[in-house]
Design an enzyme around this catalytic site. Structure first.
Site, PDB file in Angstrom:
ATOM      1  CE  LYS A 164      -3.950  -2.325   0.558  1.00  0.00           C
ATOM      2  NZ  LYS A 164      -3.551  -3.745   0.645  1.00  0.00           N
TER       3      LYS A 164
HETATM    4  C1  LIG Z   1      -4.209  -4.868   0.279  1.00  0.00           C
HETATM    5  C2  LIG Z   1      -3.428  -6.119   0.269  1.00  0.00           C
HETATM    6  C3  LIG Z   1      -3.702  -7.144  -0.633  1.00  0.00           C
HETATM    7  C4  LIG Z   1      -4.851  -7.083  -1.607  1.00  0.00           C
HETATM    8  O1  LIG Z   1      -4.652  -6.106  -2.589  1.00  0.00           O
HETATM    9  P1  LIG Z   1      -5.880  -5.585  -3.471  1.00  0.00           P
HETATM   10  O2  LIG Z   1      -5.342  -4.473  -4.258  1.00  0.00           O
HETATM   11  O3  LIG Z   1      -6.915  -5.146  -2.475  1.00  0.00           O
HETATM   12  O4  LIG Z   1      -6.341  -6.737  -4.282  1.00  0.00           O
HETATM   13  C5  LIG Z   1      -2.880  -8.257  -0.619  1.00  0.00           C
HETATM   14  N1  LIG Z   1      -1.872  -8.369   0.259  1.00  0.00           N
HETATM   15  C6  LIG Z   1      -1.585  -7.409   1.157  1.00  0.00           C
HETATM   16  C7  LIG Z   1      -0.480  -7.618   2.105  1.00  0.00           C
HETATM   17  C8  LIG Z   1      -2.346  -6.248   1.187  1.00  0.00           C
HETATM   18  O5  LIG Z   1      -2.051  -5.290   2.074  1.00  0.00           O
END
Ligand SMILES: *Cc1c(COP(=O)(O)O)cnc(C)c1O
Length: 495
Positions: free
Chosen positions: A112
């Protein structure tokens, strides 16, 4: 370039799409066309820093931002010292056909950060460009990682505030501590009695409530979103698909033009959708593997063409993927429906009213020509962590879901092609489960587990995890899922 809502023809510039987050009709903003990146440009990325790669790709979408603004934003996000390695998003080789794109080298140890370190720069510039005088109040629903990444990104950014709703019992100990210890005068963290879908639905309702907007306006505030429904989250994620491809070229693993597959641990469909956007921009992407945990609503959808959100919700060891309503799928549906906002609106209305919708056979075939799917249970995920560790690489629970799905498919005869597993979090965010995978049992204490993991792997515990032990808890607010709007307003008034 104009942006359009997935549910109507309503239009916005890039800066408006980023500033508003969501279209007024509840739709998501999508670019009017996919800007192209030529093979020459792709080759030229090899010699560039991540910052320059990001500027080149992002400028193609952020047409109303000047090159100076884009450069300043990417420098602020990915410049010296922001990430714990100079490559920002390094690609590691597991074997001749398998690579890992590590997206967890940012301040909060999850992918993120790739978007949320950049978004505040874009939002504040967009506010200025559009003459927005009110405070931009970011509201976020998090399955664990977005919350902390948004808080870190927006912390003490003038003209903004950041409020995060997380499912009280649905995040890991480290994730929760990361959020509730956040500093900054403009941050607020609220535990919701419910799961992530409850939190996300609550935030979406707040966004589509004109009365709430009015109350915000009276307080000199305007709402915006840092969830991946905001195009400003999606755009920075496109960059690392190009970056990974350029790194594979530079490593000699592929030739220019060779197709590369990506395997993505998926929840809200934001990460993998960015891969689809990259493909449409001319990146030679073969298949996109959509990997799910036991909440495998997307696996079913891509196999049967029917989305069924009304099903049992499971808490898994990959909590950031514990999602039944994948918001970003709407952007893909818009393409599947030949950009018919009316059709998307109908599907989304059905989803809301009945918990399901179905696409037609032709649309399904088209999706299946691009996306492959698979899912892994917690047991399978743990076994995968152990298997891969024996080969010399330590991965977190989310990344392991993707790794397992790919491994299973290859065991079943899937052709070997260069495939990049997109690694979304540091194993140190999920220490107990990772350790349990390796040793069969783990201490209750996340920090004791972290030390044990360090001893086993030789990979140092990140300072961001170490310091959590001694940081004071600054956020203790909680609320029922029906009272999210009132709770935010009360928190604003108390400041
Ligand atoms: C947010 C997240 C995901 C999922 O990603 P999306 O974009 O919501 O599909 C997978 N792994 C981790 C560690 C995340 O923080």
């Amino acid at each position: 370039m104009a942006f359009y809502s997935t549910r109507s023809g309503s239009r916005a510039t890039a800066s408006q799409a980023i500033l508003w987050g969501l279209a007024a009709d509840g739709g998501l903003f999508v670019p009017g066309r996919f800007p192209q990146v030529s093979p020459e440009e792709i080759a030229s990325l090899q010699k560039m820093s991540y910052t320059r790669r990001a500027a080149l790709i992002l400028q193609k979408y952020l047409e109303d931002f000047t090159p100076e603004q884009v450069r300043a934003a990417v420098e602020g996000a990915y410049g010296d010292g922001k990430f714990d390695c100079p490559e920002v998003a390094p690609v590691k080789k597991l074997d001749d056909h398998t690579f890992v794109l590590e997206l967890f080298h940012g301040p909060t140890l999850a992918f993120k950060d790739m978007a949320l370190q950049l978004l505040p720069h874009l939002v504040t510039q967009a506010a200025r460009m559009n003459g927005e005088q009110r405070q931009v109040s970011i509201l976020v629903a998090t399955s664990g990682d977005t919350g902390k990444a948004a808080l870190e990104g927006f912390k003490d950014v003038p003209g903004t505030s950041c409020t995060v709703f997380y499912p009280q019992d649905g995040v890991s100990d480290v994730q929760k501590l990361q959020m509730v210890t956040t500093g900054g005068d403009n941050t607020c963290v609220i535990g919701v009695e419910g799961n992530f879908d409850d939190a996300q639905t609550g935030v979406k309702e707040i966004f589509s409530d004109p009365a709430f907007a009015k109350q915000m306006d009276q307080r000199g505030r305007v709402l915006s979103s840092a969830n991946s429904i905001n195009f400003g989250r999606l755009a920075p994620q496109i960059v690392y698909y190009f970056s990974a491809y350029a790194d594979l070229l530079a490593q000699g693993a592929i030739e220019l033009g060779d197709k590369v597959d990506f395997c993505v641990p998926t929840g809200n469909f934001g990460n993998i959708l960015a891969g689809y956007y990259a493909k449409n921009m001319g990146l030679p992407v073969g298949r996109l593997w959509c990997a799910s945990n036991r909440n495998n609503v997307l696996t079913d959808f891509f196999q049967k063409g029917e989305y069924t959100a009304k099903r049992e919700f499971f808490k898994t060891i990959s909590p950031s993927m514990d999602i039944l309503i994948s918001s970003n799928l709407e952007r893909l549906l818009y393409e599947a429906a030949d950009r018919s906002g009316a059709q998307v609106k109908e599907w989304m209305t059905q989803l809301k009213q009945t918990g399901r919708y179905a696409i037609d056979d032709e649309q399904l075939e088209w999706l299946q020509s691009i996306f492959k799917v698979g899912s892994a249970t917690d047991e399978e995920t743990k076994a995968e962590i152990k298997r891969v560790f024996a080969e010399g690489y330590l991965m977190d629970t989310h990344t392991a879901v993707a790794s397992r799905v790919l491994h299973d498919a290859r065991e079943k005869g899937e052709k070997l092609r260069p495939t990049v597993i997109v690694s979304t979090a540091s194993p140190y965010k999920f220490t107990q489960d990772v350790l349990e995978a390796l040793e069969g049992a783990a201490d209750e204490d996340a920090f004791a587990c972290a030390e044990r993991l360090e001893a086993l792997s030789g990979m140092p515990v990140p300072p961001q995890v170490k310091e959590l032990r001694s940081l004071p808890i600054r956020h203790t607010l909680k609320c029922e899922k029906q009272r999210m709007a009132q709770t935010v307003l009360a928190a604003f008034d108390a400041k």
